[in-house]
Design a protein around this motif. Structure first.
Motif, PDB file in Angstrom:
ATOM      1  N   ALA A 387       0.807  -1.080   0.004  1.00  0.00           N
ATOM      2  CA  ALA A 387      -0.197  -0.027   0.138  1.00  0.00           C
ATOM      3  C   ALA A 387       0.789   1.292  -0.011  1.00  0.00           C
ATOM      4  CB  ALA A 387      -1.019   0.083   1.259  1.00  0.00           C
ATOM      5  N   VAL A 388       1.942   1.231   0.773  1.00  0.00           N
ATOM      6  CA  VAL A 388       2.845   2.491   0.860  1.00  0.00           C
ATOM      7  C   VAL A 388       3.602   2.726  -0.598  1.00  0.00           C
ATOM      8  CG1 VAL A 388       5.090   3.201   1.613  1.00  0.00           C
ATOM      9  CG2 VAL A 388       3.413   2.158   3.255  1.00  0.00           C
ATOM     10  N   GLY A 389       3.941   1.446  -1.186  1.00  0.00           N
ATOM     11  CA  GLY A 389       4.586   1.769  -2.510  1.00  0.00           C
ATOM     12  C   GLY A 389       3.590   2.059  -3.460  1.00  0.00           C
ATOM     13  N   LYS A 390       2.474   1.471  -3.513  1.00  0.00           N
ATOM     14  CA  LYS A 390       1.173   1.852  -4.510  1.00  0.00           C
ATOM     15  C   LYS A 390       0.816   3.408  -4.421  1.00  0.00           C
ATOM     16  CE  LYS A 390      -2.697   1.464  -6.883  1.00  0.00           C
ATOM     17  NZ  LYS A 390      -3.196   2.855  -6.989  1.00  0.00           N
ATOM     18  N   GLY A 455       6.004  -3.385  12.917  1.00  0.00           N
ATOM     19  CA  GLY A 455       7.206  -4.030  13.072  1.00  0.00           C
ATOM     20  C   GLY A 455       7.965  -4.485  12.039  1.00  0.00           C
ATOM     21  N   ALA A 456       7.292  -5.216  10.953  1.00  0.00           N
ATOM     22  CA  ALA A 456       7.842  -5.704   9.842  1.00  0.00           C
ATOM     23  C   ALA A 456       8.531  -4.637   8.871  1.00  0.00           C
ATOM     24  CB  ALA A 456       7.062  -6.610   9.288  1.00  0.00           C
ATOM     25  N   PHE A 457       7.749  -3.450   8.747  1.00  0.00           N
ATOM     26  CA  PHE A 457       7.973  -2.590   8.151  1.00  0.00           C
ATOM     27  C   PHE A 457       9.435  -1.848   8.371  1.00  0.00           C
ATOM     28  CE2 PHE A 457       8.343   2.205   7.421  1.00  0.00           C
ATOM     29  CZ  PHE A 457       8.330   2.197   5.620  1.00  0.00           C
ATOM     30  N   PHE A 458       9.445  -1.592   9.943  1.00  0.00           N
ATOM     31  CA  PHE A 458      10.718  -1.032  10.440  1.00  0.00           C
ATOM     32  C   PHE A 458      11.862  -2.110  10.742  1.00  0.00           C
ATOM     33  CE2 PHE A 458       8.236   2.814  12.138  1.00  0.00           C
ATOM     34  CZ  PHE A 458       8.986   3.587  11.567  1.00  0.00           C
ATOM     35  N   ALA A 459      11.515  -3.163  10.611  1.00  0.00           N
ATOM     36  CA  ALA A 459      12.750  -4.096  10.655  1.00  0.00           C
ATOM     37  C   ALA A 459      13.561  -4.071   9.212  1.00  0.00           C
ATOM     38  CB  ALA A 459      12.211  -5.630  10.824  1.00  0.00           C
ATOM     39  N   GLU A 460      12.693  -3.935   8.187  1.00  0.00           N
ATOM     40  CA  GLU A 460      13.304  -3.675   6.733  1.00  0.00           C
ATOM     41  C   GLU A 460      14.121  -2.306   6.899  1.00  0.00           C
ATOM     42  OE1 GLU A 460      14.015  -4.671   2.916  1.00  0.00           O
ATOM     43  OE2 GLU A 460      13.155  -5.789   4.271  1.00  0.00           O
ATOM     44  N   ALA A 474      15.966  10.299   9.423  1.00  0.00           N
ATOM     45  CA  ALA A 474      14.591  10.426   8.585  1.00  0.00           C
ATOM     46  C   ALA A 474      13.674   9.204   9.314  1.00  0.00           C
ATOM     47  CB  ALA A 474      14.652  10.167   7.182  1.00  0.00           C
ATOM     48  N   ALA A 475      14.361   8.406   9.619  1.00  0.00           N
ATOM     49  CA  ALA A 475      13.546   6.872  10.280  1.00  0.00           C
ATOM     50  C   ALA A 475      13.132   7.332  11.785  1.00  0.00           C
ATOM     51  CB  ALA A 475      14.238   5.847  10.468  1.00  0.00           C
ATOM     52  N   ALA A 476      13.917   8.130  12.435  1.00  0.00           N
ATOM     53  CA  ALA A 476      13.566   8.494  13.708  1.00  0.00           C
ATOM     54  C   ALA A 476      12.220   9.582  13.676  1.00  0.00           C
ATOM     55  CB  ALA A 476      14.647   9.059  14.385  1.00  0.00           C
ATOM     56  N   GLY A 477      12.482  10.336  12.638  1.00  0.00           N
ATOM     57  CA  GLY A 477      11.138  11.551  12.377  1.00  0.00           C
ATOM     58  C   GLY A 477      10.017  10.603  12.113  1.00  0.00           C
ATOM     59  N   VAL A 502      11.590   6.779   3.339  1.00  0.00           N
ATOM     60  CA  VAL A 502      12.558   5.932   4.170  1.00  0.00           C
ATOM     61  C   VAL A 502      12.732   4.471   3.940  1.00  0.00           C
ATOM     62  CG1 VAL A 502      12.636   5.241   6.631  1.00  0.00           C
ATOM     63  CG2 VAL A 502      12.051   7.493   6.204  1.00  0.00           C
ATOM     64  N   LEU A 503      11.568   3.846   3.162  1.00  0.00           N
ATOM     65  CA  LEU A 503      11.811   2.686   2.877  1.00  0.00           C
ATOM     66  C   LEU A 503      12.565   2.425   1.555  1.00  0.00           C
ATOM     67  CD1 LEU A 503      11.295  -0.516   3.016  1.00  0.00           C
ATOM     68  CD2 LEU A 503       9.056  -0.064   1.805  1.00  0.00           C
ATOM     69  N   GLN A 504      12.357   3.554   0.636  1.00  0.00           N
ATOM     70  CA  GLN A 504      13.290   3.396  -0.377  1.00  0.00           C
ATOM     71  C   GLN A 504      14.734   3.924  -0.181  1.00  0.00           C
ATOM     72  OE1 GLN A 504      11.122   6.320  -2.873  1.00  0.00           O
ATOM     73  NE2 GLN A 504      10.574   4.767  -4.454  1.00  0.00           N
ATOM     74  N   GLY A 505      14.993   4.626   0.695  1.00  0.00           N
ATOM     75  CA  GLY A 505      16.138   5.085   1.305  1.00  0.00           C
ATOM     76  C   GLY A 505      17.045   3.863   1.882  1.00  0.00           C
ATOM     77  N   SER A 506      16.369   3.205   2.790  1.00  0.00           N
ATOM     78  CA  SER A 506      16.780   2.013   3.362  1.00  0.00           C
ATOM     79  C   SER A 506      17.293   0.916   2.193  1.00  0.00           C
ATOM     80  CB  SER A 506      16.040   1.247   4.269  1.00  0.00           C
ATOM     81  OG  SER A 506      16.430   0.190   4.863  1.00  0.00           O
ATOM     82  N   LEU A 507      16.502   0.514   1.203  1.00  0.00           N
ATOM     83  CA  LEU A 507      16.865  -0.380  -0.105  1.00  0.00           C
ATOM     84  C   LEU A 507      18.135   0.221  -0.644  1.00  0.00           C
ATOM     85  CD1 LEU A 507      13.097  -1.142  -0.935  1.00  0.00           C
ATOM     86  CD2 LEU A 507      14.885  -2.677   0.121  1.00  0.00           C
ATOM     87  N   LEU A 508      18.102   1.563  -0.799  1.00  0.00           N
ATOM     88  CA  LEU A 508      19.052   2.227  -1.738  1.00  0.00           C
ATOM     89  C   LEU A 508      20.726   2.290  -1.010  1.00  0.00           C
ATOM     90  CD1 LEU A 508      17.379   4.980  -3.586  1.00  0.00           C
ATOM     91  CD2 LEU A 508      18.185   2.748  -4.614  1.00  0.00           C
ATOM     92  N   VAL A 509      20.474   2.648   0.407  1.00  0.00           N
ATOM     93  CA  VAL A 509      21.471   2.438   1.218  1.00  0.00           C
ATOM     94  C   VAL A 509      22.331   1.265   1.089  1.00  0.00           C
ATOM     95  CG1 VAL A 509      22.406   2.882   3.476  1.00  0.00           C
ATOM     96  CG2 VAL A 509      21.056   4.647   2.450  1.00  0.00           C
ATOM     97  N   ARG A 510      21.379   0.158   1.093  1.00  0.00           N
ATOM     98  CA  ARG A 510      21.915  -1.326   1.519  1.00  0.00           C
ATOM     99  C   ARG A 510      22.526  -2.133  -0.200  1.00  0.00           C
ATOM    100  NH1 ARG A 510      17.380  -4.539   3.528  1.00  0.00           N
ATOM    101  NH2 ARG A 510      16.228  -2.607   3.369  1.00  0.00           N
ATOM    102  N   HIS A 511      21.786  -1.376  -1.094  1.00  0.00           N
ATOM    103  CA  HIS A 511      21.881  -2.226  -2.230  1.00  0.00           C
ATOM    104  C   HIS A 511      22.275  -1.566  -3.645  1.00  0.00           C
ATOM    105  CE1 HIS A 511      19.963  -5.424   0.076  1.00  0.00           C
ATOM    106  NE2 HIS A 511      18.693  -4.847   0.225  1.00  0.00           N
ATOM    107  N   ALA A 512      22.147  -0.168  -3.301  1.00  0.00           N
ATOM    108  CA  ALA A 512      22.556   0.410  -4.683  1.00  0.00           C
ATOM    109  C   ALA A 512      23.999   1.131  -4.580  1.00  0.00           C
ATOM    110  CB  ALA A 512      21.576   1.782  -4.785  1.00  0.00           C
ATOM    111  N   PRO A 513      24.493   1.591  -5.861  1.00  0.00           N
ATOM    112  CA  PRO A 513      25.724   2.059  -5.723  1.00  0.00           C
ATOM    113  C   PRO A 513      25.780   3.291  -4.641  1.00  0.00           C
ATOM    114  CG  PRO A 513      25.293   1.702  -8.076  1.00  0.00           C
ATOM    115  CD  PRO A 513      24.006   1.316  -7.380  1.00  0.00           C
TER     116      PRO A 513
END
Length: 552
Positions: A387-390, A455-460, A474-477, A502-513
């Motif tokens: 739903a967030v991504g949509k 909880g699952a969202f913030f675990a990611e 941003a996650a704390a905010g 925040v979710l996109q940021g987490s994915l990019l920080v871990r996986h993107a150049p």
């Protein structure tokens, strides 16, 4: 009467074509670093060779012609045959059928539900992302066929009969008795003119016939792809709003009552027929329990929402590639456009947005795949994150496509460029399967009813904890925003937007150049950029971002 031959105009030498980019044709659409890395990471590395094969087809002249013709020669409604018999058929250009044939044969419809390989749903999402760049409209029935399977399993006897055909890789067009075909397509009929997204206001009725079937009576306001073989339809039964399976053709070969009143005259998505069907003593079978219609069909809706995210990411990528191609081959003000600092900033900004959307779409497909294999954490994450991504990715597509079109200037505003079709199609995914407000309210509902999903969202998100100060802040905010109880509905869009970033940021920080992650966190999370694309701050290597996203 005397006639004279008009003089022949003198041939001049003014019409010399210079400084125009070559056609963007013959390329591999799947040559997309963010996509390929995400597909491998999410467990479908085994599909990469097939993606490249499909990508070369999508980037070829033939598929481009199919896409153009399917939209240029729009579907036609045929209500009656020559003798006056009601037929309620839609006639499509042959190019539509060629696009459909490829999509079904490549397993982009229901096939993943019959594929036991880990990553099957990831491979399918990646295939949708690649093939939709050839033409987006035909993905509607493909998406609904994919999505119907888990919902139909609420009626085990119906699923046993229909699922082998819904998961088939054979495109078998034409209205015939479903169980006599080699493959089936499925659609969905939810909305009515008086209710729209408020499906509980539906007035279509369902009456038990005494033989295990029901009879429907009513009218649907927006039912796409009416030439599908079966539909899941919501109607009011004695026990409340319920879900039903409605075939276009009955088992004995007679036509079920499915009167198509008209086809919608839509802004975009022109290749795909969207209709208003009328039910009158229409035969249907109950799926799930009476009164549990929303609960039953919501699984189908969730899967189509996943495809909205994937489709929007696909449209962004197609627009980005067009813009970069043009800028690399067009010169202005003394040099190639792609080397101009301001144009590089625009292209780099679009590249960052596109990659963020792609990485999130494939991550969501991975969650669907693992949730289907019993991973409770992924199931909880999926509930909230889709739903967030949509909400967010579909909101970003029109802005990205509009900016990419502007990169081509007037050349992008003519139909031959393909950008006008992308632009008309861009708002659709944000509306289809629930508009932005519906998604935001769905997130609030999940937070209230299914706290494990947060909880699952913030675990990611926290998997990237400590890797980037701007992401951590941003996650704390975001956590602070979620504890604020004042006016939750009025502030829902702000909360959901921040969750997506925040979710996109987490994915990019871990996986993107690293340059991609830095540009995203600096511009999207720390706010060090303007509101328009092309406002990335100083110190970002914009040329490197473009080269990484769209290699030469």
């Amino acid at each position: 009467m005397t006639t004279t031959t008009p003089p022949v105009p003198a041939v001049t030498g003014t019409h010399e074509v210079l400084n125009q980019p070559p056609p963007l044709v013959g390329h591999d659409v799947a040559a997309d670093p963010a996509l390929l890395a995400a597909v491998t990471r999410e467990g479908a590395g085994w599909a990469v060779d097939d993606l490249h094969r499909l990508g070369r087809l999508a980037g070829g002249a033939e598929a481009q012609r199919w896409g153009d013709e399917a939209n240029r020669y729009e579907p036609r409604l045929l209500t009656h045959d020559r003798y006056g018999h009601r037929v309620d058929e839609v006639d499509f250009h042959p190019s539509w059928h060629r696009l459909m044939d490829v999509a079904v044969a490549e397993g982009l419809a229901g096939a993943p539900w019959a594929d036991q390989r880990p990553g099957a749903h990831v491979a399918r999402a990646a295939g949708m992302y690649v093939w939709s760049q050839a033409e987006a409209g035909h993905s509607c029935p493909i998406s609904m066929t994919y999505a119907v399977v888990p919902a139909l399993r609420n009626a085990p006897e119906l699923a046993a009969a229909y699922e082998p055909l819904l998961t088939s890789r054979v495109y078998d067009a034409g209205l015939r008795a479903p169980l006599g075909k080699r493959g089936l397509l499925a659609g969905m009929g939810m909305t009515e003119k008086q209710g729209g997204s408020d499906v509980r206001a539906n007035t279509t009725t369902a009456t038990a016939a005494g033989d295990g079937s029901y009879r429907l009576r009513g009218h649907k306001w927006f039912t796409s792809a009416p030439m599908c073989d079966v539909f899941l339809v919501l109607a009011q039964a004695p026990g409340g709003l319920s879900c039903f399976l409605v075939p276009r053709v009955l088992p004995d070969g007679t036509r079920n009552t499915f009167r198509i009143q008209r086809l919608k005259d839509k802004l975009g998505n022109r290749s795909n027929a969207s209709s208003e069907p009328e039910f009158d003593d229409t035969v249907a079978w109950l799926v799930g329990e009476e009164g549990h219609g929303v609960r039953t069909i919501i699984e189908m809706v969730s899967m189509t929402r996943l495809d909205c995210v994937t489709g929007s990411a696909s449209g962004m990528r197609a627009a980005l590639v067009q813009a970069v191609h043009h800028a690399r081959h067009r010169s202005a003000f003394g040099g190639p456009l792609a080397e101009k600092p301001l144009m590089r900033n625009v292209l780099a900004d679009l590249a960052v947005e596109s990659q963020a959307a792609t990485v999130l779409a494939v991550r969501l497909a991975g969650a669907v795949d693992r949730a289907g294999r019993g991973d409770a954490g992924e199931q909880a994450f999926r509930r909230l994150a889709i739903a967030v991504g949509k909400y967010w990715v579909c909101k970003r597509q029109p802005a990205v496509v509009g900016e990419a079109l502007e990169c081509l200037g007037g050349n992008g505003y003519v139909e031959d460029s393909g950008l006008p079709r992308l632009y008309r199609d861009a708002p659709l995914n944000s509306i289809w399967e629930g508009s932005g407000n519906v998604q935001a309210l769905d997130v609030l509902r999940a937070l209230r009813r299914e706290p494990d999903s947060l909880g699952a969202f913030f675990a990611e998100v926290d998997a990237a904890g400590g890797a980037d100060r701007r992401l951590d802040e941003a996650a704390a905010g975001l956590r602070d925003m979620l504890t604020e109880r004042a006016d939750p509905e009025g502030q829902a869009r702000r909360v959901v937007e921040r969750m997506a970033l925040v979710l996109q940021g987490s994915l990019l920080v871990r996986h993107a150049p690293a340059p991609v992650a830095d540009a995203f966190c600096r511009s999207r999370l720390a706010g060090d950029a303007g509101l328009a694309f092309g406002t990335l701050p100083r110190g970002i290597d914009t040329a490197a971002l473009v080269e990484q996203a769209v290699p030469v």
